[in-house]
Design a protein around this motif. Structure first.
Motif: not given
Length: 520
Positions: A324-348
């Motif tokens: 399949s496309t590896g959503a829960t193992d582990n696109a979920a974790g990778s998306a979380v980490m990318l989003e965490a970085i996006r949050i920090l950069k969005a808040l400058n």
């Protein structure tokens, strides 16, 4: 979508946070608002799954996801976003076509997936199924010379056992309380076969010998099954050491993981003397000509003159299996980490320490990417010969247990961070995250850091359908992701990373592990 209410009382701030940890509550509230109300995590997950496809290490799908990740990091203003080589892995592998059906005694589509790094059929092949039923290695003699051009089925006296438990569940309060009160005991000294029954060892040996005979005699394929796989779910991984041609230039025997119901049906028919033929048309290819492998790396540079060379890391493995496309193992974790970085950069946010994201490859083959990275930059886990950079890492945070929201943190036996993490979780108690446990968890990339004395942590997550339905299976798709859980995870990770980056001191460490007597 209705905005989520964000509120942290001034009393709570003064009476709890000021006692030990300096917490910038205003910034934590901004992180919560950005992560919960302005999230882009499902867009990221869509790109990593539906758009990129399966992400077996060194396959085209992995490089599509890696290229997307590097591109997004650069768009968000992350420094040094790039692919970082960690060592030799082997060739990639990609499935191009898979058709499996029973043609005799009647036609029936068969739910099956080829295992990775095994060869193709080179067109449509129709072959008879041979049931290999052996109790020990001497029984194999009776099948000698009878496997050429056949499809080999290993006999197992299995039955389908219905489960009366739900596929998806969340931790109860009592389960979390029990987890929080665990007192870890020293691991027992290793011994050959510890934790593995004699019957299982014998079965594994018979499987190996049968596969070897089938390969030597020119069998078409070998059928296998996983007892977890029922109701349309097929759990399929693959051989991990066959990422190069064999000595004769060929590739390993085609292995097919078959859905349990179909496997049992074929077994019954052949056992009772009914001829069974399968039609197979499996086309796969080994990809690339470079055996080197890479991780995705990016940084938010630190700004404190005294602390900017120290690093806080967050990461997850980007690679997946292929059914399949590896959503829960582990696109979920990778998306979380990318989003965490996006949050920090969005808040400058301008962190005191450098914040570094890493998306690993080769995790599914034994933490290869993170261990290669750690050995390259921080130290050798076998000899514990450490590099100067090892002392500059404050912590590494990891996500790799599916789509379930964070309920707390595994401390990996590091009692010194217990009170720190308990305070950091308090703004998220109302979101279900409150448990700190001294116990550890294994089999994912934080272990690579813990092995060389760097504080490495995996978050406690609700398992949802992880081991019952999606983990390494054909059901591990985008539709099994829970958006609100992923938003909660990314928000908490961003807060933990920020708090770690802002502390006056690095997080306290455990004692270094003892030097291993053997390297593996």
């Amino acid at each position: 979508m209705k905005k989520l209410c964000l509120f942290v009382s001034a009393f709570f701030t003064l009476s709890v946070f000021a006692q030990q940890e300096k917490i910038d509550v205003e910034t934590i509230n901004k992180i919560k608002n950005e992560g919960l109300n302005n999230s882009r995590i499902m867009e990221i997950a869509f790109q990593l799954t539906d758009v990129s496809g399966p992400r077996l290490t060194n396959s085209p799908g992995w490089f599509r996801a890696a290229t997307y990740s590097v591109t997004q990091l650069k768009k968000w203003g992350v420094d040094n976003a790039s692919l970082d080589e960690w060592g030799d892995f082997g060739l990639g592998w990609e499935l191009k076509k898979s058709y499996v059906a029973m043609s005799v005694p009647y036609y029936k589509p068969i739910t099956a997936y080829p295992k990775t790094w095994t060869k193709s059929t080179n067109g449509l092949v129709s072959a008879e199924v041979v049931l290999v039923n052996v109790k020990d290695s001497t029984d194999l003699v009776k099948y000698k010379g009878k496997l050429a051009g056949k499809i080999v089925l290993l006999y197992r006296n299995d039955t389908l056992k219905q489960s009366f438990r739900p596929d998806a569940s969340r931790y109860t309060d009592s389960q979390l309380d029990s987890l929080a009160n665990i007192i870890p005991k020293p691991a027992p000294a290793p011994s050959p076969g510890r934790g593995i029954s004699r019957d299982l060892i014998l079965l594994q040996r018979l499987n190996t010998l049968t596969k070897q005979m089938a390969e030597e005699e020119g069998a078409v394929a070998l059928l296998t099954r996983d007892l977890r796989g029922h109701d349309g779910t097929v759990f399929v991984q693959g051989p991990t050491g066959l990422r190069q041609p064999l000595a004769d230039g060929n590739y390993a025997l085609l292995e097919l993981s078959v859905g349990l119901e179909d496997y049992l049906m074929i077994t019954r028919l052949v056992k009772e003397g009914y001829p069974v033929k399968l039609d197979l048309d499996v086309q796969s290819q080994f990809t690339g000509n470079n055996t080197k492998a890479y991780n995705v790396i990016g940084e938010i540079k630190g700004t404190d003159p005294k602390l900017k060379d120290e690093v806080v890391m967050l990461g997850a493995h980007l690679d997946s299996w292929h059914s399949s496309t590896g959503a829960t193992d582990n696109a979920a974790g990778s998306a979380v980490m990318l989003e965490a970085i996006r949050i920090l950069k969005a808040l400058n946010i301008k962190p005191r320490r450098t914040i570094r994201i890493a998306l690993w490859s080769g995790e599914e083959q034994g933490l290869r990417g993170s261990r290669g990275y750690v050995k390259k930059y921080f130290g050798d886990r076998a000899t514990l010969q450490l590099k100067p950079e090892q002392a500059n890492i404050s912590a590494y945070y990891n996500i790799d247990n599916g789509t379930g929201k964070i309920r707390g943190v595994y401390l990996q036996g590091n009692e010194k961070v217990k009170d720190i993490f308990a305070q950091w979780l308090q703004p998220f108690n109302d979101m279900g995250a409150k448990t700190v446990t001294l116990s550890g968890t294994g089999s994912t990339d934080h272990v690579s850091f813990d092995e060389v004395g760097i504080p490495g942590f995996q978050f406690i997550q609700d398992q949802i359908e992880y081991f019952t339905r999606t983990h390494h299976s054909n059901m591990d798709s985008y539709d099994h992701l829970i958006a609100d859980d992923l938003k909660q995870m990314a928000t908490i990770v961003a807060a933990f990373v920020y708090n770690t980056a802002q502390r006056d001191e690095k997080l306290p460490r455990k004692e270094l592990p003892k030097v291993k007597t053997t390297s593996n």
